[in-house]
Design a protein around this motif. Structure first.
Motif, PDB file in Angstrom:
ATOM      1  N   ALA A  42      19.287  44.787  48.610  1.00 21.26           N
ATOM      2  CA  ALA A  42      18.755  43.746  47.733  1.00 21.26           C
ATOM      3  C   ALA A  42      19.855  43.092  46.918  1.00 21.26           C
ATOM      4  CB  ALA A  42      17.695  44.342  46.805  1.00 21.26           C
ATOM      5  N   ALA A  43      20.808  43.885  46.434  1.00 19.93           N
ATOM      6  CA  ALA A  43      21.866  43.344  45.579  1.00 19.93           C
ATOM      7  C   ALA A  43      22.820  42.437  46.349  1.00 19.93           C
ATOM      8  CB  ALA A  43      22.637  44.484  44.929  1.00 19.93           C
ATOM      9  N   MET A  44      23.138  42.783  47.594  1.00 22.32           N
ATOM     10  CA  MET A  44      24.039  41.921  48.363  1.00 22.32           C
ATOM     11  C   MET A  44      23.379  40.593  48.696  1.00 22.32           C
ATOM     12  SD  MET A  44      26.366  44.346  50.823  1.00 22.32           S
ATOM     13  CE  MET A  44      25.031  45.276  51.549  1.00 22.32           C
ATOM     14  N   GLY A  45      22.074  40.629  48.966  1.00 27.74           N
ATOM     15  CA  GLY A  45      21.365  39.376  49.164  1.00 27.74           C
ATOM     16  C   GLY A  45      21.350  38.536  47.907  1.00 27.74           C
ATOM     17  N   ALA A 244       9.178  49.552  41.873  1.00 28.19           N
ATOM     18  CA  ALA A 244       9.559  50.244  40.623  1.00 28.19           C
ATOM     19  C   ALA A 244      10.758  49.633  39.919  1.00 28.19           C
ATOM     20  CB  ALA A 244       9.813  51.725  40.916  1.00 28.19           C
ATOM     21  N   GLY A 245      10.805  48.305  39.867  1.00 32.73           N
ATOM     22  CA  GLY A 245      11.879  47.643  39.139  1.00 32.73           C
ATOM     23  C   GLY A 245      13.191  47.529  39.889  1.00 32.73           C
ATOM     24  N   ARG A 246      13.212  47.867  41.165  1.00 32.83           N
ATOM     25  CA  ARG A 246      14.471  47.826  41.914  1.00 32.83           C
ATOM     26  C   ARG A 246      15.019  46.406  42.036  1.00 32.83           C
ATOM     27  NH1 ARG A 246      11.781  52.191  44.104  1.00 32.83           N
ATOM     28  NH2 ARG A 246      13.062  54.064  44.484  1.00 32.83           N
ATOM     29  N   GLY A 247      14.136  45.400  42.025  1.00 31.62           N
ATOM     30  CA  GLY A 247      14.625  44.027  42.090  1.00 31.62           C
ATOM     31  C   GLY A 247      15.446  43.666  40.868  1.00 31.62           C
ATOM     32  N   PHE A 248      15.000  44.112  39.709  1.00 33.35           N
ATOM     33  CA  PHE A 248      15.730  43.832  38.472  1.00 33.35           C
ATOM     34  C   PHE A 248      17.003  44.672  38.391  1.00 33.35           C
ATOM     35  CE2 PHE A 248      11.185  43.102  37.647  1.00 33.35           C
ATOM     36  CZ  PHE A 248      11.229  41.751  37.371  1.00 33.35           C
ATOM     37  N   ILE A 249      16.928  45.904  38.890  1.00 29.58           N
ATOM     38  CA  ILE A 249      18.133  46.739  38.946  1.00 29.58           C
ATOM     39  C   ILE A 249      19.169  46.106  39.872  1.00 29.58           C
ATOM     40  CG2 ILE A 249      19.036  48.967  39.710  1.00 29.58           C
ATOM     41  CD1 ILE A 249      16.466  50.250  38.746  1.00 29.58           C
ATOM     42  N   ALA A 250      18.717  45.519  40.991  1.00 32.72           N
ATOM     43  CA  ALA A 250      19.641  44.863  41.920  1.00 32.72           C
ATOM     44  C   ALA A 250      20.374  43.708  41.244  1.00 32.72           C
ATOM     45  CB  ALA A 250      18.877  44.361  43.141  1.00 32.72           C
ATOM     46  N   ILE A 251      19.679  42.979  40.376  1.00 32.98           N
ATOM     47  CA  ILE A 251      20.329  41.884  39.646  1.00 32.98           C
ATOM     48  C   ILE A 251      21.403  42.439  38.716  1.00 32.98           C
ATOM     49  CG2 ILE A 251      19.949  40.046  37.949  1.00 32.98           C
ATOM     50  CD1 ILE A 251      17.168  39.666  39.201  1.00 32.98           C
ATOM     51  N   ALA A 252      21.110  43.577  38.061  1.00 34.97           N
ATOM     52  CA  ALA A 252      22.114  44.217  37.209  1.00 34.97           C
ATOM     53  C   ALA A 252      23.300  44.709  38.032  1.00 34.97           C
ATOM     54  CB  ALA A 252      21.483  45.381  36.448  1.00 34.97           C
ATOM     55  N   ILE A 253      23.025  45.187  39.245  1.00 33.19           N
ATOM     56  CA  ILE A 253      24.107  45.645  40.123  1.00 33.19           C
ATOM     57  C   ILE A 253      25.045  44.491  40.477  1.00 33.19           C
ATOM     58  CG2 ILE A 253      24.565  46.455  42.488  1.00 33.19           C
ATOM     59  CD1 ILE A 253      22.116  48.259  42.192  1.00 33.19           C
ATOM     60  N   VAL A 254      24.488  43.314  40.702  1.00 33.78           N
ATOM     61  CA  VAL A 254      25.313  42.143  41.001  1.00 33.78           C
ATOM     62  C   VAL A 254      26.249  41.839  39.840  1.00 33.78           C
ATOM     63  CG1 VAL A 254      25.278  39.665  41.494  1.00 33.78           C
ATOM     64  CG2 VAL A 254      23.622  41.174  42.592  1.00 33.78           C
ATOM     65  N   VAL A 255      25.732  41.962  38.620  1.00 32.80           N
ATOM     66  CA  VAL A 255      26.567  41.731  37.441  1.00 32.80           C
ATOM     67  C   VAL A 255      27.670  42.772  37.356  1.00 32.80           C
ATOM     68  CG1 VAL A 255      26.586  41.601  34.918  1.00 32.80           C
ATOM     69  CG2 VAL A 255      24.665  40.645  36.194  1.00 32.80           C
ATOM     70  N   LEU A 256      27.300  44.053  37.551  1.00 30.86           N
ATOM     71  CA  LEU A 256      28.302  45.117  37.503  1.00 30.86           C
ATOM     72  C   LEU A 256      29.341  44.947  38.603  1.00 30.86           C
ATOM     73  CD1 LEU A 256      29.224  47.780  36.221  1.00 30.86           C
ATOM     74  CD2 LEU A 256      27.693  48.988  37.784  1.00 30.86           C
ATOM     75  N   GLY A 257      28.917  44.457  39.758  1.00 25.44           N
ATOM     76  CA  GLY A 257      29.838  44.236  40.868  1.00 25.44           C
ATOM     77  C   GLY A 257      30.586  42.931  40.815  1.00 25.44           C
ATOM     78  N   ARG A 258      30.393  42.156  39.721  1.00 23.28           N
ATOM     79  CA  ARG A 258      31.124  40.905  39.478  1.00 23.28           C
ATOM     80  C   ARG A 258      30.993  39.906  40.626  1.00 23.28           C
ATOM     81  NH1 ARG A 258      34.843  41.231  35.170  1.00 23.28           N
ATOM     82  NH2 ARG A 258      34.911  43.305  34.234  1.00 23.28           N
ATOM     83  N   TRP A 259      29.809  39.884  41.246  1.00 22.56           N
ATOM     84  CA  TRP A 259      29.492  38.891  42.266  1.00 22.56           C
ATOM     85  C   TRP A 259      30.425  38.972  43.473  1.00 22.56           C
ATOM     86  CZ3 TRP A 259      29.170  38.187  37.066  1.00 22.56           C
ATOM     87  CH2 TRP A 259      27.908  37.872  36.545  1.00 22.56           C
ATOM     88  N   ARG A 260      30.911  40.181  43.754  1.00 16.09           N
ATOM     89  CA  ARG A 260      31.765  40.423  44.919  1.00 16.09           C
ATOM     90  C   ARG A 260      31.085  41.479  45.785  1.00 16.09           C
ATOM     91  NH1 ARG A 260      37.619  40.909  41.753  1.00 16.09           N
ATOM     92  NH2 ARG A 260      37.612  38.777  40.903  1.00 16.09           N
ATOM     93  N   PRO A 261      30.837  41.181  47.065  1.00 18.18           N
ATOM     94  CA  PRO A 261      30.034  42.080  47.896  1.00 18.18           C
ATOM     95  C   PRO A 261      30.511  43.527  47.941  1.00 18.18           C
ATOM     96  CG  PRO A 261      30.293  39.979  48.988  1.00 18.18           C
ATOM     97  CD  PRO A 261      31.166  39.924  47.766  1.00 18.18           C
ATOM     98  N   LEU A 262      31.811  43.758  48.079  1.00 16.96           N
ATOM     99  CA  LEU A 262      32.305  45.132  48.139  1.00 16.96           C
ATOM    100  C   LEU A 262      32.087  45.855  46.813  1.00 16.96           C
ATOM    101  CD1 LEU A 262      35.626  44.701  50.172  1.00 16.96           C
ATOM    102  CD2 LEU A 262      33.505  45.780  50.931  1.00 16.96           C
TER     103      LEU A 262
END
Length: 323
Positions: A42-45, A244-262
């Motif tokens: 979800a986060a990579m998408g 269970a909120g995984r969509g919102f967690i995925a958005i937070a993961i994108v922020v933590l990953g600084r918008w870089r797939p790896l």
């Protein structure tokens, strides 16, 4: 011989804790990777969508739609068909989101929230209609583990990374592929340009809305795959609200990953570890500590990431803008 036999209990006593620690570590890491798989999908998408300037708050709706679609399809056509239908279900939800946000330029946050609430309610209704009050129980076929010969026998990391369902290997291949595409291809650079300087992209002959539409649809399909993974590679059944909120967690993961797939894939492992940690703590049976405190760990981490990233990460300049 007798002295050696007398020393055996001491040797066993010294080795046993190390063996136990290795078993716990292996199980913890294996659970971390398994839990991180749908989050990474979800986060990579979402990373691709946000790079195009669109934040898809409706990601949660695509995940739950993908979970239900996979449940229904897997019972009819098998696990492979379940993953395909799950991705398509997530794509359909994303298409509705894109219609309003990309096509009609509606507010992305409000539209995404509305679509998430609608999808959660609709999937619950469809589930009860198709499977009745008793539900689907544990009759849904699941994707088995596919160990990689040799690598799966490595201590600690072998079972965690090389003895997983096929969908986990897809994530491992997709992360570097997306990173290469964004950095090295014309279409990837065009996508990034739209998220940073849409006016310059238009001047260069790039059609922002077409790229944004495709990016949102890709994010929806990935979220649908994440939902299918929850059912077909983990739970083996569908439960209302199991996203269970995984969509919102995925958005937070994108922020933590600084918008870089790896980096996003690595950040998903951090959140997977937080979820596995709460399961480990619960299994320890600590008396006097409410289990709800352990359940809150992934969500507390989400809040901490969003709070700590405020002002420190460089989001795409045009993210969330309608014009």
């Amino acid at each position: 011989m007798l002295p050696m036999l007398d020393a055996m209990p001491e040797v066993i006593g010294a080795v046993a804790p190390a063996v136990t620690a290795l078993a716990i570590g292996t199980g913890f890491l294996e659970a971390t990777v398994r839990t991180a798989t749908p989050l990474a999908l979800a986060a990579m998408g979402e990373c691709v969508s946000e790079r195009a300037g669109v934040i898809n708050i409706g990601l949660e709706g695509s995940i739950i739609a993908g979970a239900l679609g996979a449940t229904v399809a897997a019972a009819a056509v098998g696990v492979g068909g379940g993953f395909v239908v799950g991705a398509l279900a997530g794509l359909v939800v994303a298409a509705v989101f894109a219609l309003f946000t990309v096509g009609l330029r509606a507010d992305q946050i409000i539209t995404g929230t509305a679509i998430t609430m609608f999808a959660l309610g609709l999937t619950g209704t469809v589930y009860r209609t198709v499977f009745g009050a008793s539900g689907v129980a544990l009759s849904t076929p699941t994707s088995g583990v596919v160990p990689i010969p040799g690598l799966s026998q490595l201590p600690l990391i072998g079972p965690a990374f090389f003895s997983q369902p096929v969908i986990t290997y897809v994530v491992m291949l997709l992360a570097p592929l997306l990173a290469w595409w964004m950095q090295r291809t014309q279409s990837g650079l065009a996508l990034r340009a739209i998220g940073e300087y849409p006016e310059a992209a238009v001047a260069a002959g790039i059609a922002p809305r077409r790229y944004q539409l495709l990016a949102v649809l890709f994010a929806g399909a990935m979220a649908g795959l994440a939902g299918a993974t929850l059912v077909l590679a983990q739970a083996g059944t569908f439960v209302e609200g199991m996203s269970a909120g995984r969509g919102f967690i995925a958005i937070a993961i994108v922020v933590l990953g600084r918008w870089r797939p790896l980096c996003v894939a690595a950040a998903a492992l951090v959140f997977g570890a937080a979820n596995s940690l709460q399961l480990l703590f619960q299994s320890m049976g600590w008396s006097g500590v409410p289990y709800q405190l352990f359940l809150s760990l992934p969500y507390v981490l989400t809040l901490l990431v969003l709070a700590g990233a405020s002002g420190r990460t460089a989001a795409p300049a045009a993210l969330g803008k309608r014009d």
